[in-house]
Design a protein around this motif. Sequence first.
Motif, PDB file in Angstrom:
ATOM      1  N   VAL A  52       0.863  -1.179   0.000  1.00  0.00           N
ATOM      2  CA  VAL A  52       0.000   0.000   0.000  1.00  0.00           C
ATOM      3  C   VAL A  52       0.902   1.232   0.000  1.00  0.00           C
ATOM      4  O   VAL A  52       2.020   1.184   0.499  1.00  0.00           O
ATOM      5  N   ALA A  53       0.421   2.313  -0.594  1.00  0.00           N
ATOM      6  CA  ALA A  53       1.202   3.551  -0.593  1.00  0.00           C
ATOM      7  C   ALA A  53       1.427   4.005   0.841  1.00  0.00           C
ATOM      8  O   ALA A  53       0.477   4.118   1.632  1.00  0.00           O
ATOM      9  N   ALA A  54       2.681   4.243   1.200  1.00  0.00           N
ATOM     10  CA  ALA A  54       3.038   4.537   2.590  1.00  0.00           C
ATOM     11  C   ALA A  54       4.182   5.533   2.604  1.00  0.00           C
ATOM     12  O   ALA A  54       5.335   5.172   2.763  1.00  0.00           O
ATOM     13  N   HIS A  55       3.834   6.825   2.456  1.00  0.00           N
ATOM     14  CA  HIS A  55       4.849   7.844   2.235  1.00  0.00           C
ATOM     15  C   HIS A  55       5.261   8.606   3.493  1.00  0.00           C
ATOM     16  O   HIS A  55       6.321   9.224   3.515  1.00  0.00           O
ATOM     17  N   ALA A  56       4.415   8.609   4.512  1.00  0.00           N
ATOM     18  CA  ALA A  56       4.739   9.413   5.700  1.00  0.00           C
ATOM     19  C   ALA A  56       4.155   8.733   6.931  1.00  0.00           C
ATOM     20  O   ALA A  56       4.320   7.539   7.104  1.00  0.00           O
ATOM     21  N   GLY A  57       3.431   9.504   7.770  1.00  0.00           N
ATOM     22  CA  GLY A  57       3.001   9.021   9.067  1.00  0.00           C
ATOM     23  C   GLY A  57       2.078   7.818   9.050  1.00  0.00           C
ATOM     24  O   GLY A  57       1.304   7.600   8.118  1.00  0.00           O
ATOM     25  N   THR A  58       2.151   7.041  10.149  1.00  0.00           N
ATOM     26  CA  THR A  58       1.365   5.824  10.333  1.00  0.00           C
ATOM     27  C   THR A  58       0.762   5.854  11.728  1.00  0.00           C
ATOM     28  O   THR A  58       1.391   6.324  12.668  1.00  0.00           O
ATOM     29  N   ALA A  59      -0.475   5.352  11.874  1.00  0.00           N
ATOM     30  CA  ALA A  59      -1.127   5.320  13.185  1.00  0.00           C
ATOM     31  C   ALA A  59      -1.979   4.065  13.301  1.00  0.00           C
ATOM     32  O   ALA A  59      -2.325   3.430  12.292  1.00  0.00           O
ATOM     33  N   PHE A  60      -2.340   3.725  14.547  1.00  0.00           N
ATOM     34  CA  PHE A  60      -3.176   2.552  14.830  1.00  0.00           C
ATOM     35  C   PHE A  60      -4.182   2.948  15.895  1.00  0.00           C
ATOM     36  O   PHE A  60      -3.812   3.502  16.935  1.00  0.00           O
ATOM     37  N   ASP A  61      -5.470   2.682  15.637  1.00  0.00           N
ATOM     38  CA  ASP A  61      -6.518   3.101  16.570  1.00  0.00           C
ATOM     39  C   ASP A  61      -7.020   1.968  17.458  1.00  0.00           C
ATOM     40  O   ASP A  61      -8.035   2.111  18.148  1.00  0.00           O
ATOM     41  N   GLY A  62      -6.315   0.846  17.447  1.00  0.00           N
ATOM     42  CA  GLY A  62      -6.745  -0.318  18.201  1.00  0.00           C
ATOM     43  C   GLY A  62      -7.393  -1.362  17.327  1.00  0.00           C
ATOM     44  O   GLY A  62      -7.542  -2.521  17.724  1.00  0.00           O
ATOM     45  N   GLN A  63      -7.764  -0.944  16.107  1.00  0.00           N
ATOM     46  CA  GLN A  63      -8.395  -1.863  15.165  1.00  0.00           C
ATOM     47  C   GLN A  63      -7.890  -1.694  13.744  1.00  0.00           C
ATOM     48  O   GLN A  63      -7.691  -2.659  13.020  1.00  0.00           O
ATOM     49  N   HIS A  64      -7.687  -0.453  13.343  1.00  0.00           N
ATOM     50  CA  HIS A  64      -7.282  -0.154  11.970  1.00  0.00           C
ATOM     51  C   HIS A  64      -5.960   0.601  11.942  1.00  0.00           C
ATOM     52  O   HIS A  64      -5.617   1.312  12.885  1.00  0.00           O
TER      53      HIS A  64
END
Length: 217
Positions: free
Chosen positions: A55-67
């Motif tokens: 998947v396109a992944a150019h900068a920040g990443t986060a996780f909300d507990g599910q997604h």
Amino acid sequence: MKRSAAEVLREYGPFPGVDQVAGVTFDGQHVWFASGDRLNALDPASGKVVRAIEVAAHAGTAFDGQHLFQIAEDRIQKIDPNTGRVLATIPAPGGGGDSGLAWAEGSLWVGQNRGRKIHQIDPQTGAVLRTIDSNRIVTGVTWIDGELWHGTWEGDESDVRRIDPETGKVLEKLDMPPGTGVSGLESDGGDQFFCGGGNSGKVRAIRRPRRGSEERS
């Protein structure tokens, strides 16, 4: 303001086929890091990448507990980590100049790199709810125990800093070793931060200072 040298606990990588590490997040088991055209799941115990999502992944990443949420150019994609499917897309507030990404208090928090800002946005619509100004380029964002931290990287100097979420005032700085950049930031929920290492292709774990007692040596 309190200032100290960052204590690097461990370096992970470089990894095969990874030239650049951007955003990082932690799902309680794996450290996910963005590397341009994929999201990689790193086992912090073994130091190995155990899975990847194309998947396109150019900068920040986060996780909300599910997604997972991932900045891809001028948008933020909501991803099912089990299937890798993109479930929704919202506009990124920096219009492509976005950097760090974090989940806290039901909102996404987005760093705007050279804009030197952190935006709280609605994860459903992308609407900006509030903006915090920083006096340095923002390269990563994380919340832990009500504390807002962000990474910076300008030239050969990089640090991880805690700021007042109301005023943006710098309260504490952890200076990274010279030549060590921070391109993404996430807490492990305890006494560590995971930092993206930019074009080093590495992920680093540094110690988060204790509260209410002297820092461990």
